[in-house]
Design a protein around this motif. Structure first.
Motif, PDB file in Angstrom:
ATOM      1  N   UNK A  30       0.806  -1.215   0.000  1.00  0.00           N
ATOM      2  CA  UNK A  30       0.000   0.000   0.000  1.00  0.00           C
ATOM      3  C   UNK A  30       0.846   1.275   0.000  1.00  0.00           C
ATOM      4  N   UNK A  31       2.095   1.151  -0.472  1.00  0.00           N
ATOM      5  CA  UNK A  31       2.918   2.358  -0.594  1.00  0.00           C
ATOM      6  C   UNK A  31       2.919   2.873  -2.037  1.00  0.00           C
ATOM      7  N   UNK A  32       2.410   2.070  -2.975  1.00  0.00           N
ATOM      8  CA  UNK A  32       2.463   2.472  -4.386  1.00  0.00           C
ATOM      9  C   UNK A  32       1.142   2.147  -5.077  1.00  0.00           C
ATOM     10  N   UNK A  33       0.956   2.740  -6.258  1.00  0.00           N
ATOM     11  CA  UNK A  33      -0.219   2.456  -7.057  1.00  0.00           C
ATOM     12  C   UNK A  33      -0.216   0.977  -7.448  1.00  0.00           C
ATOM     13  N   UNK A  34      -1.327   0.283  -7.425  1.00  0.00           N
ATOM     14  CA  UNK A  34      -2.682   0.774  -7.191  1.00  0.00           C
ATOM     15  C   UNK A  34      -3.112   0.712  -5.720  1.00  0.00           C
ATOM     16  N   UNK A  35      -2.391  -0.057  -4.898  1.00  0.00           N
ATOM     17  CA  UNK A  35      -2.924  -0.306  -3.562  1.00  0.00           C
ATOM     18  C   UNK A  35      -2.820   0.905  -2.640  1.00  0.00           C
ATOM     19  N   UNK A  36      -2.057   1.914  -3.053  1.00  0.00           N
ATOM     20  CA  UNK A  36      -2.029   3.124  -2.233  1.00  0.00           C
ATOM     21  C   UNK A  36      -3.418   3.783  -2.202  1.00  0.00           C
ATOM     22  N   UNK A  37      -4.228   3.449  -3.213  1.00  0.00           N
ATOM     23  CA  UNK A  37      -5.587   3.996  -3.265  1.00  0.00           C
ATOM     24  C   UNK A  37      -6.472   3.459  -2.141  1.00  0.00           C
ATOM     25  N   UNK A  38      -6.023   2.426  -1.456  1.00  0.00           N
ATOM     26  CA  UNK A  38      -6.790   1.926  -0.309  1.00  0.00           C
ATOM     27  C   UNK A  38      -6.972   3.009   0.739  1.00  0.00           C
ATOM     28  N   UNK A  39      -6.061   3.986   0.720  1.00  0.00           N
ATOM     29  CA  UNK A  39      -6.153   5.074   1.692  1.00  0.00           C
ATOM     30  C   UNK A  39      -7.368   5.975   1.455  1.00  0.00           C
ATOM     31  N   UNK A  40      -8.044   5.787   0.328  1.00  0.00           N
ATOM     32  CA  UNK A  40      -9.221   6.605   0.042  1.00  0.00           C
ATOM     33  C   UNK A  40     -10.498   5.992   0.608  1.00  0.00           C
ATOM     34  N   UNK A  41     -10.343   5.021   1.470  1.00  0.00           N
ATOM     35  CA  UNK A  41     -11.518   4.322   2.008  1.00  0.00           C
ATOM     36  C   UNK A  41     -12.549   5.281   2.577  1.00  0.00           C
ATOM     37  N   UNK A  42     -12.091   6.312   3.278  1.00  0.00           N
ATOM     38  CA  UNK A  42     -13.045   7.209   3.931  1.00  0.00           C
ATOM     39  C   UNK A  42     -13.897   7.971   2.919  1.00  0.00           C
ATOM     40  N   UNK A  43     -13.358   8.220   1.715  1.00  0.00           N
ATOM     41  CA  UNK A  43     -14.162   8.907   0.704  1.00  0.00           C
ATOM     42  C   UNK A  43     -15.327   8.022   0.254  1.00  0.00           C
ATOM     43  N   UNK A  44     -15.035   6.732   0.078  1.00  0.00           N
ATOM     44  CA  UNK A  44     -16.118   5.807  -0.282  1.00  0.00           C
ATOM     45  C   UNK A  44     -17.111   5.668   0.880  1.00  0.00           C
ATOM     46  N   UNK A  45     -16.600   5.774   2.096  1.00  0.00           N
ATOM     47  CA  UNK A  45     -17.497   5.717   3.257  1.00  0.00           C
ATOM     48  C   UNK A  45     -18.500   6.865   3.197  1.00  0.00           C
ATOM     49  N   UNK A  46     -18.008   8.078   2.942  1.00  0.00           N
ATOM     50  CA  UNK A  46     -18.939   9.217   2.874  1.00  0.00           C
ATOM     51  C   UNK A  46     -20.005   8.956   1.808  1.00  0.00           C
ATOM     52  N   UNK A  47     -19.539   8.508   0.625  1.00  0.00           N
ATOM     53  CA  UNK A  47     -20.476   8.295  -0.480  1.00  0.00           C
ATOM     54  C   UNK A  47     -21.451   7.161  -0.183  1.00  0.00           C
ATOM     55  N   UNK A  48     -21.007   6.167   0.574  1.00  0.00           N
ATOM     56  CA  UNK A  48     -21.847   4.986   0.808  1.00  0.00           C
ATOM     57  C   UNK A  48     -23.098   5.334   1.613  1.00  0.00           C
ATOM     58  N   UNK A  49     -23.052   6.422   2.349  1.00  0.00           N
ATOM     59  CA  UNK A  49     -24.247   6.780   3.123  1.00  0.00           C
ATOM     60  C   UNK A  49     -25.388   7.271   2.223  1.00  0.00           C
ATOM     61  N   UNK A  50     -25.062   7.689   0.999  1.00  0.00           N
ATOM     62  CA  UNK A  50     -26.126   8.169   0.090  1.00  0.00           C
ATOM     63  C   UNK A  50     -27.032   7.003  -0.324  1.00  0.00           C
ATOM     64  N   UNK A  51     -26.499   5.931  -0.958  1.00  0.00           N
ATOM     65  CA  UNK A  51     -27.395   4.808  -1.272  1.00  0.00           C
ATOM     66  C   UNK A  51     -28.006   4.175  -0.021  1.00  0.00           C
ATOM     67  N   UNK A  52     -27.267   4.216   1.085  1.00  0.00           N
ATOM     68  CA  UNK A  52     -27.815   3.621   2.313  1.00  0.00           C
ATOM     69  C   UNK A  52     -29.094   4.350   2.739  1.00  0.00           C
ATOM     70  N   UNK A  53     -29.075   5.663   2.653  1.00  0.00           N
ATOM     71  CA  UNK A  53     -30.268   6.452   2.991  1.00  0.00           C
ATOM     72  C   UNK A  53     -31.440   6.030   2.100  1.00  0.00           C
TER      73      UNK A  53
END
Lengths: 268, 272
Positions: free
Chosen positions: A136-159
């Motif tokens: 997770x220090x390089x592409x593509x797995x460094x993108x795992x650090x964006x988990x919180x952005x998907x978390x924010x978005x996931x609340x929209x379909x959940x609602x």
């Protein structure tokens, strides 16, 4: 802050004597069993959800909504007039839960083991192609650090999943207590549990604080952090239960839609 | 009770090593370390084993039993099928010294690279005031006995020679204990990302599985640290929010300290 500079390098670890090569281990237990079962379950669910959400409707014309029940893969339903029939409306939605689950700390543990054999099990050797390990220090797995952005978005379909479950109770001017509605409620409940037990949410809500008792605001956040921590202890269970139920919910609604089954319901 | 059949690694850094087999009479409550002591006393007096407290608190007798990292003083023979051979090996992630003893000194060198506890210089120690809830997380990390089983089982340390070294779960736990300490002022996130190699950890939780102190290493130390690193480096929304508020890269939480209210901070210019 002063102190030891970040640039100070770690000493290189001298090599040990671990067995190298895929599956090399001194373990005598069935270490491969759990990852194998998880791999099968995960692959079946993920493949079905992808095919159902993206391909079923354009290729087979299979409906994803029936009698006030909407498949959770398509919620919130965005189906503009200009959308060609060969594009599934699920395309607008599915990338959110896909990204959320793909970057989830629990699923990372699971699929790094069963898909990447990195490692296949604890104290078990890995394939030699992992020699240039960067994880997770390089592409593509460094993108795992964006988990919180998907978390924010996931609340929209959940609602909207809760809205869909609530709306399904009223159909044709009658109150309908049907199995389909119950499945949608259970699905929304499990996905809520999965989202609220997220490690990133736990951090954002209170884990990032160093002092919980310093003010009224931090004490409130501490209380929330405690609640989410108790949910987080079972994040794996939430992850599997919600994945399986969302799959079953889609299967149920599609079977209803093609008339293969009937929805048992009490109406009044 | 049947004898236990042990297969014990013998050798040193200059040889390939071999396994020697021993039959050990078993008594009620015996642990693997007891069996090795019996072997030392009756069959192989030159067998090298590191141990000290025999109470699972000193972290000395780490080894691999049937391929899994264990404290030998905490591993009962009754947990095994005594009809089968029990294999005892040294920790495989570290260089071998002799028999079951490995050289774990690399770990202590890593420890020296972590910025130590850094309280504020302008608040006298008698004014530090924190509550139990502030320190509970840190107390979990402080249970660590430095047995290095987590370092041994970590596949990054065990299987990968990386271009940049990885500090390993033990030292992520230590860093977490410092980072989350209510009165510590240092910011170790850059160190964790660039030098400590926290991105090498792919959270497969093996460290948590083997911890004899049951520290939830991954969930309570490593993931929270990964999230703190994400706060600083991988969160565009957080970055924009801080810009709007006029803050810097540090989290707002660092502005609050559990100190006695009402006492003016001491300064260097204060009269003697």
């Amino acid at each position: 802050m002063t102190g030891i500079p970040a640039s100070l390098g770690l000493p290189r670890k001298p090599p040990g004597t671990a067995r190298q090569g895929l599956g090399a281990t001194g373990r005598l237990d069935d270490w491969a069993l759990a990852p194998a079962v998880q791999a099968i379950l995960f692959t079946v669910c993920a493949t079905y959800l992808f095919v159902s959400g993206i391909l079923f409707t354009p290729l087979l014309g299979t409906p994803y909504e029936v009698d006030g029940y909407l498949s959770p893969l398509f919620s919130p339903l965005f189906r503009p007039d200009w959308l060609p029939t060969w594009i599934s409306p699920g395309l607008f939605i599915l990338w959110v839960p896909l990204g959320f689950r793909a970057t989830c700390y629990y699923y990372r543990k699971a699929y790094y083991r069963f898909y990447f054999a990195d490692p296949p099990g604890c104290a078990v050797g890995e394939p030699s192609l992992h020699k240039r390990y960067a994880m997770e220090t390089r592409f593509p797995f460094i993108l795992q650090n964006l988990h919180r952005l998907f978390l924010y978005l996931a609340f929209i379909p959940l609602f909207f999943l809760w809205i869909d479950a609530g709306v399904s109770v009223v159909h044709d001017g009658q109150v309908r207590l049907g199995l389909g509605g119950a499945i949608l409620f259970v699905n929304a409940f499990l996905l809520t549990g999965y989202s609220l037990s997220c490690h990133s949410l736990r951090h954002i809500v209170g884990g990032q604080l160093d002092c919980f008792s310093c003010s009224r605001r931090t004490r409130v956040r501490y209380t929330l952090w405690q609640r989410l921590t108790s949910l987080n202890l079972h994040h794996m269970a939430w992850a599997w239960a919600s994945l399986i139920v969302v799959t079953l919910a889609d299967v149920y609604i599609r079977l209803l839609a093609i008339g293969a089954i009937a929805d048992p319901a009490i109406r009044f | 009770m049947p004898d236990a059949h042990l297969r014990v690694f013998r050798g040193d850094s200059s040889t390939e090593g071999r396994f020697e087999e021993f039959d050990v009479p078993v008594e009620e409550g015996m642990v693997v370390l007891d069996a090795l002591h019996w072997i030392q006393g009756h069959a192989a007096p030159d067998l090298a084993v590191r141990w000290n407290c025999k109470a699972a608190k000193c972290g000395s007798c780490s080894a691999e039993v049937d391929g899994r990292p264990h404290l030998m003083c905490k591993t009962r023979l009754s947990d095994f099928d005594l009809e089968q051979t029990i294999t005892v090996e040294p920790m495989r992630a570290f260089p071998l010294i002799r028999d079951l003893v490995t050289d774990v000194s690399w770990n202590y060198e890593v420890n020296k690279t972590i910025q130590p506890f850094t309280p504020p210089t302008d608040v006298p120690q008698e004014d530090w005031r924190w509550q139990q809830e502030d320190i509970e997380r840190v107390q979990e990390y402080r249970k660590c006995i430095e047995c290095f089983l987590c370092q041994d089982v970590c596949h990054v340390l065990r299987n990968h020679e990386t271009e940049r070294p990885f500090m390993g779960p033990r030292y992520l736990v230590r860093a977490a204990g410092l980072e989350m300490h209510p009165i510590d002022q240092a910011d170790r996130r850059e160190y964790l990302k660039d030098s400590g190699g926290i991105g090498f950890c792919n959270i497969t939780k093996c460290c948590t599985e083997v911890c004899p102190e049951h520290i939830k290493i991954t969930d309570n130390a490593i993931i929270p640290l990964k999230e703190r690193v994400a706060d600083a480096y991988y969160d565009p929304i957080g970055w924009a929010w801080r810009k709007l508020r006029g803050g810097d890269a540090e989290s707002g939480a660092r502005a609050e300290l559990p100190v006695l209210q009402g006492n003016p901070p001491q300064t260097d210019e204060a009269p003697d």
